[in-house]
Scaffold this motif. Structure first.
Motif, PDB file in Angstrom:
ATOM      1  N   ALA A  85      -3.328  -0.050  -4.804  1.00 36.78           N
ATOM      2  CA  ALA A  85      -3.889   0.053  -3.457  1.00 36.78           C
ATOM      3  C   ALA A  85      -5.091  -0.880  -3.315  1.00 36.78           C
ATOM      4  O   ALA A  85      -5.314  -1.468  -2.242  1.00 36.78           O
ATOM      5  CB  ALA A  85      -4.296   1.496  -3.164  1.00 36.78           C
ATOM      6  N   PHE A 103      -7.681   1.626  -1.065  1.00 32.70           N
ATOM      7  CA  PHE A 103      -7.440   0.421  -0.280  1.00 32.70           C
ATOM      8  C   PHE A 103      -8.780  -0.142   0.204  1.00 32.70           C
ATOM      9  O   PHE A 103      -9.057  -1.341   0.085  1.00 32.70           O
ATOM     10  CB  PHE A 103      -6.535   0.787   0.895  1.00 32.70           C
ATOM     11  N   HIS A 109      -5.549   8.266   0.223  1.00 31.35           N
ATOM     12  CA  HIS A 109      -5.163   7.061  -0.502  1.00 31.35           C
ATOM     13  C   HIS A 109      -5.797   5.801   0.083  1.00 31.35           C
ATOM     14  O   HIS A 109      -6.004   4.821  -0.640  1.00 31.35           O
ATOM     15  CB  HIS A 109      -3.637   6.924  -0.500  1.00 31.35           C
ATOM     16  N   LEU A 126       0.824  -1.204   0.000  1.00 28.18           N
ATOM     17  CA  LEU A 126       0.000   0.000   0.000  1.00 28.18           C
ATOM     18  C   LEU A 126       0.863   1.262   0.000  1.00 28.18           C
ATOM     19  O   LEU A 126       0.596   2.223  -0.731  1.00 28.18           O
ATOM     20  CB  LEU A 126      -0.927  -0.012   1.222  1.00 28.18           C
TER      21      LEU A 126
END
Length: 320
Positions: A217, A60, A56, A38
């Motif tokens: 991600a 994920f 970000h 990640l």
């Protein structure tokens, strides 16, 4: 040759070390591998394209939530199908966020990614579709079926499965940053106006990098869902995004393997804080962040002094 030996030694540690760990510590190693991937995905846009994102973790979460809902509500247990759909969803989310965020620059880009990330966090927290069993999370996610392989899932097997998938994704990132595409991204990071004057569509390069980072991600999110068995809003929020940024700063901005180093340091710091100072975990991570910033600033100052010294030596050489 030296780099090859270091890489081989690092790979040997990744493969052999879990064999002497307990199942509990094998789970910790699995988590570190996932978060390292990640962090590497964020470094593609932060370290190479110069775009600092505080949202970000949303990508994920998009990957993890998608594969979780596919398995829990849709009965999709096949790894290949779950991974493909989840990465596609994460890429679409990244495309939407990137399209909005890249209309801004600098601090405004950071604020837009933060706001969009918090919107997705609120969606995960309040939307009933993303909740199962009366909990504010997707629970009951099981390890996948990886046809044609038949895997008996143990802590060690989950670690090796995660390591292989992460290694493939990391290789994709390495090929990207080592190619002409990566060189253009670095050029945009250093001087976007000059790259634009040279004929490069800088917006398109940044946008494609943003989507690629979101896709990777998403891969990390899928692995985390399989590993933990749950996806919760906490995996999507600003705290998670902040930890990823911290990992990159500690490991070194603009170096993919820095994400691995940062993930190891941050996760081990959090682990020992949980063990010996559970009430002060956030304080420990905060101190670590401050130390990382001080060290990073010292490195930057040293590099500027060296560059200035080299320029002075070149001028003196020309004049003589």
């Amino acid at each position: 040759m030296r780099r090859l030996l270091v890489t081989a030694a690092f790979a040997a540690v990744l493969v052999l070390l879990p064999l002497v760990l307990t199942p509990f510590h094998q789970d910790l190693a699995t988590r570190i591998v996932i978060l390292a991937l990640l962090a590497m995905s964020l470094d593609l846009i932060y370290g190479y394209a110069g775009m600092i994102s505080l949202g970000h973790a949303a990508f994920f979460g998009a990957g993890g939530y998608t594969v979780g809902m596919l398995m829990v509500d849709g009965g999709v247990t096949n790894f290949w199908i779950g991974m493909a759909i989840s990465v596609l969803v994460a890429s679409v989310v990244a495309a939407v966020v990137g399209f909005v965020a890249l209309r801004t620059r600098g601090i405004y880009f950071i604020l837009v990614t933060f706001a969009m990330g918090q919107m997705i966090y609120s969606l995960a927290q309040q939307w009933d579709v993303l909740q199962t069993s009366g909990a504010e999370a997707v629970v009951g996610i099981a390890p996948p079926e990886v046809a044609p392989l038949v895997i008996r899932w143990t802590s060690l097997n989950m670690y090796y499965f995660t390591l292989v998938v992460s290694a493939v994704a990391a290789l994709v990132l390495y090929l990207l940053v080592s190619s002409r595409y990566g060189l253009v991204l670095r050029g945009i990071r250093e001087n976007q106006q000059r790259m634009s004057a040279l004929g490069y569509n800088t917006w398109l390069y940044q946008y494609s990098a943003f989507i690629a980072a979101g896709a990777i991600a998403g891969v990390a999110g899928v692995l985390f869902a399989y590993y933990s068995g749950i996806m919760a809003p906490a995996n999507v929020g600003i705290a998670q995004s902040g930890l990823i940024v911290l990992m990159i700063i500690i490991g070194g901005i603009g170096r993919l393997w820095g994400g691995v180093i940062g993930a190891v340091v941050v996760e081990l710091a959090g682990f020992f804080a949980d063990q010996y100072a559970p009430d002060h975990k956030n304080l420990v991570l905060g101190v670590l962040f401050v130390i990382a910033l001080v060290v990073l600033r010292g490195i930057a100052i040293t590099r500027r002094k060296r560059a200035s010294r080299r320029r002075e030596e070149e001028v003196a050489r020309v004049q003589s």
